[in-house]
Design an enzyme around this catalytic site. Structure first.
Site, PDB file in Angstrom:
ATOM      1  N   GLY A  10      -1.691  12.238   2.068  1.00 58.27           N
ATOM      2  CA  GLY A  10      -2.087  11.402   0.932  1.00 58.27           C
ATOM      3  C   GLY A  10      -2.505  10.026   1.372  1.00 58.27           C
ATOM      4  CD  GLU A  11      -6.981   8.626   0.954  1.00 56.43           C
ATOM      5  OE1 GLU A  11      -7.301   8.370  -0.214  1.00 56.43           O
ATOM      6  OE2 GLU A  11      -7.752   9.117   1.782  1.00 56.43           O
ATOM      7  CG  ASP A  35       3.094  -0.891  -6.973  1.00 54.87           C
ATOM      8  OD1 ASP A  35       2.667  -0.886  -8.150  1.00 54.87           O
ATOM      9  OD2 ASP A  35       2.466  -0.385  -6.029  1.00 54.87           O
ATOM     10  CB  THR A  56       0.176   0.956  -2.159  1.00 53.49           C
ATOM     11  OG1 THR A  56       0.694   1.707  -3.258  1.00 53.49           O
ATOM     12  CG2 THR A  56      -0.315  -0.380  -2.676  1.00 53.49           C
ATOM     13  N   GLY A  81      -2.098   2.505   2.994  1.00 50.07           N
ATOM     14  CA  GLY A  81      -2.802   3.229   4.050  1.00 50.07           C
ATOM     15  C   GLY A  81      -2.547   4.720   3.971  1.00 50.07           C
ATOM     16  CB  VAL A  82      -3.800   7.467   6.119  1.00 53.28           C
ATOM     17  CG1 VAL A  82      -3.752   8.992   6.104  1.00 53.28           C
ATOM     18  CG2 VAL A  82      -5.231   7.001   5.911  1.00 53.28           C
TER      19      VAL A  82
END
Length: 303
Positions: free
Chosen positions: A11-12, A128, A14, A16-17
């Site tokens: 996944g990606e 977040d 917030t 980076g990868v």
């Protein structure tokens, strides 16, 4: 980094990868987050490395464990315990017309509050929280991911892929530009997630900061200094905001009982010092019929 092997990109996030990986000698499966920072040329700020290293001390059954912090050619890799499913994917997988079991909603919310209370006691904010960084296993455990990363790296406006970071779970004091905010921001986010656990739909799904604020105002009323002292002097508060009257939360969140709605309303109080704390929320009557002895933190809480 030579201790780990990447298996696949999963996944990606917030920052980076994210890769699924494995520790070469122990075989432990891990999540590897490659942190990509704005100022790539200068490398990773030492403050960020210091901040993030402190997060290795956050050991709680409802907080995703940070196992290692590694540098490779001025790139920072964070090695976390691996969980294969996040709450967003799980909610999306529930068939149309069906909802999460009310006791599972209760259990998940209580565990989220456990994790938040643990971090807040240690002066660590999340800032977040959203369904994408709440990870679940197949035994009914939910864990908070990315705690403390906002302080180490800031909260970007856009993900590095240029996808806009979601505002749906953001507290009104943040949206109104308050320079000082604290633990209540995480409680607000948890309240919006609570509603989504019950309904499968985001409570306030704005597509810009002003749309986000107005969606909140339409439901909870436009705040003023009477309900939230000094709100009118926050940087992004405008006297020209439409003056909506308080609407009905219960009509938007139909699957919650009286106690659930009462707790939700207390988590969504405008004035941050009056908003219920994570610790107070855990003692709310909504949780009276939850068997806390079966939860993962029971052993450390002496339940």
């Amino acid at each position: 980094m030579e201790d780990y092997v990447k298996i696949e990109k999963i996944g990606e996030g917030t920052y980076g990868v994210v890769y699924k990986g494995r520790h070469k000698s122990t075989g432990q499966v891990v999540a590897m987050k490659k942190i990509r920072l704005e100022s790539e040329e200068e490398g990773v700020p030492s403050t960020a490395v210091r901040e993030v290293s402190l997060l290795q001390e956050l050991k709680h059954p409802n907080v995703v464990r940070l196992l290692d912090v590694l540098m490779q050619e001025s790139r920072l890799y964070l090695i976390f315990e691996f969980l294969s499913m996040d709450l967003k994917k799980y909610l999306d997988s529930i068939p149309s017309g069906q909802y999460m079991d009310p006791m599972l909603v209760k259990s998940y919310l209580y565990q989220i509050l456990e994790g938040i209370y643990f971090c807040h006691r240690r002066r660590v904010l999340h800032r977040d929280l959203k369904p994408q960084n709440l990870l679940i296993d197949n035994k009914g455990v939910i864990k908070l991911a990315d705690f403390g990363l906002a302080r180490a790296f800031g909260v970007p406006v856009r993900v590095y892929t240029h996808e806009v970071v979601t505002l749906w779970y953001r507290a009104p004091e943040v949206l109104l530009g308050s320079p000082r905010y604290s633990t209540p921001v995480d409680v607000w986010s948890t309240g919006t997630i609570f509603a989504e656990l019950a309904t499968k739909k985001p409570l306030f799904h704005g597509d810009s900061e002003i749309d986000q604020l107005f969606r909140i105002f339409r439901t909870l009323g436009t705040p003023n200094n009477d309900v939230w002292p000094d709100v009118e002097s926050l940087p992004d508060y405008k006297n020209t905001f439409p003056k909506w009257k308080e609407g009905s939360l219960s009509s938007m969140v139909k699957n919650l009982d009286k106690n659930g709605l009462d707790l939700l309303a207390k988590m969504l109080i405008y004035n941050p010092p009056k908003r219920i704390s994570a610790r107070e929320a855990m003692t709310h009557p909504y949780f009276d019929d939850l068997d806390k002895s079966t939860l993962p933190a029971a052993c450390i809480n002496g339940v």
